[in-house]
Write a protein that holds these residues in place. Structure first.
Motif, short mmCIF file in Angstrom:
data_model
loop_
_atom_site.label_atom_id
_atom_site.label_comp_id
_atom_site.label_asym_id
_atom_site.label_seq_id
_atom_site.Cartn_x
_atom_site.Cartn_y
_atom_site.Cartn_z
N GLU A 125 -3.98 5.87 0.35
CA GLU A 125 -3.80 4.43 0.16
C GLU A 125 -3.88 4.14 -1.33
O GLU A 125 -4.95 4.11 -1.92
CB GLU A 125 -4.89 3.64 0.91
CG GLU A 125 -4.77 3.74 2.43
CD GLU A 125 -5.76 2.84 3.15
OE1 GLU A 125 -6.49 2.10 2.44
OE2 GLU A 125 -5.79 2.85 4.39
N THR A 177 1.08 5.93 2.14
CA THR A 177 0.45 5.99 3.46
C THR A 177 1.01 7.14 4.30
O THR A 177 0.30 7.69 5.15
CB THR A 177 0.64 4.67 4.22
OG1 THR A 177 2.04 4.35 4.30
CG2 THR A 177 -0.09 3.53 3.50
N ARG A 178 2.27 7.50 4.08
CA ARG A 178 2.85 8.59 4.87
C ARG A 178 2.22 9.93 4.50
O ARG A 178 2.38 10.91 5.23
CB ARG A 178 4.37 8.64 4.67
CG ARG A 178 4.82 8.88 3.25
CD ARG A 178 6.32 8.83 3.12
NE ARG A 178 6.97 9.90 3.87
CZ ARG A 178 8.27 10.18 3.77
NH1 ARG A 178 9.04 9.44 2.98
NH2 ARG A 178 8.79 11.17 4.45
N ASN A 206 -1.06 10.03 4.03
CA ASN A 206 -2.45 9.77 4.37
C ASN A 206 -3.29 9.37 3.15
O ASN A 206 -4.46 9.74 3.02
CB ASN A 206 -3.08 10.99 5.05
CG ASN A 206 -2.38 11.35 6.34
OD1 ASN A 206 -2.08 10.47 7.15
ND2 ASN A 206 -2.10 12.63 6.54
N VAL A 256 0.87 -1.17 0.00
CA VAL A 256 0.00 0.00 0.00
C VAL A 256 0.91 1.22 0.00
O VAL A 256 1.72 1.41 0.92
CB VAL A 256 -0.92 0.03 1.23
CG1 VAL A 256 -1.82 1.26 1.18
CG2 VAL A 256 -1.76 -1.24 1.31
#
Length: 345
Positions: A299, A294-295, A297, A291
């Motif tokens: 996906e 993600t860092r 925010n 995924v």
């Protein structure tokens, strides 16, 4: 000099000062990292006899020390050891940026005996010299069970620390500039220029010594839709993270290349088609399972199509080999994507 003052104005002989000057000249004039390490090995072994000594360099990616060079210690045994700032004697030295002298390591709670456990060595005394440039710790020179801990020897060590720092920083910058010529600025992988040089060298080696190698040609599926949905900046971030996934699937001998846009190539020296197919499947499944972003925010999930070709079984020149792997990848693209394509029987 700072190091001499630190040792309460220890008076060094003319011969000792001349040796330090020659040491400095030899190191600071060398830019090639491999030759520099050889020179450090020879010079330090001569100036400061110890049962063994090691050069640990700071890994900027993890902010920890790793063993780069050693005399008397098998680097293979400690290749996975990482010392964070403050951990162990070397970590303490790197954190405080001060010469550290442990006449009896058992008296210090922070002494880390992991290296002794791995190597079977027994450390009794230890000297750690920080290598600092511009306020940054570049590494630590560590001497184990030195033959002498007199003030003159310690003063000499402090005197050469600046020379070591300049030399290590010079080679770090030289390596960075050299990498810019062969590395992709976004992903950090090798670029096409390096790819073709590597393939030329591999073909020459195979022609003279025998053997084989394989290519994996891969393309991110439907990447335009990711850019349309996430924007160009996040598209670039996704490519960078995919490149990290690819790198994590490969061994030290493999060459990963950002071929252009959302295409990547992997070169696997000494690997036949069957082994390469397994590596390609590992890359495919890892990309599919990951995924991304993600860092930030988000996906984002992606898949990739891959094609495999082997020298000399499938082609005997660079352009033909790349074309064969590319064609295998495009067959996957046209028949469902997210798979590994091999050469027809």
């Amino acid at each position: 000099p700072r190091g001499v003052e630190m040792e309460q104005n220890v008076r060094l002989s003319r011969d000792q000062l001349l040796r330090c000057i020659e040491f400095g000249k030899a190191l600071t004039a060398e830019l090639d990292p491999n030759r520099l390490l050889e020179r450090i090995m020879v010079k330090v072994s001569t100036l400061f006899p110890s049962e063994n000594w090691s050069l640990l360099l700071m890994d900027e990616a993890t902010d920890s020390l790793r063993f780069e060079l050693s005399v008397g210690l098998d680097l293979e045994q400690v290749k996975d050891v990482r010392l964070s700032l403050g951990k162990g004697a070397a970590g303490q030295c790197a954190l405080k940026q001060e010469l550290l002298v442990l006449e009896d390591v058992r008296r210090y709670d922070f002494f880390h005996d992991k290296v002794d456990e791995l190597s079977g060595y027994h450390t009794k005394s230890l000297v750690c010299l920080p290598i600092v440039f511009g306020g940054r710790t570049l590494g630590v020179l560590e001497m184990v069970n030195p033959r002498t801990l007199d003030k003159t020897s310690l003063a000499l060590l402090s005197l050469i620390s600046d020379y070591l720092a300049i030399a290590v920083e010079n080679t770090r910058r030289y390596r960075k500039i050299s990498d810019m010529a062969v590395r992709d600025g976004l992903t950090g992988l090798y670029n096409q220029r390096h790819l073709y040089r590597s393939l030329e060298a591999l073909i020459e080696k195979c022609q003279t010594q025998g053997g084989n190698f394989s290519l994996i040609f891969m393309d991110i599926d439907n990447f335009k839709t990711i850019v349309d949905a996430q924007g160009h900046l996040n598209g670039s971030r996704t490519l960078k993270e995919v490149a990290q996934t690819i790198g994590d699937c490969l061994g030290d001998e493999a060459v990963a290349v950002a071929y252009g846009g959302d295409e990547f190539v992997v070169v696997l020296p000494g690997c036949d088609g069957a082994i390469t197919a397994k590596t390609a499947e590992r890359i495919r499944s890892s990309i599919s399972a990951a995924v991304y972003l993600t860092r930030w925010n988000r996906e984002v999930r992606v898949t990739a199509s891959l094609g495999v070709a082997t020298y000399p079984d499938d082609a005997d020149d660079i352009k033909a080999l790349l074309a064969m792997a590319d064609q295998a990848m495009f067959r996957v693209k046209h028949s469902g994507k997210d798979r590994v394509g091999l050469q027809p029987e």
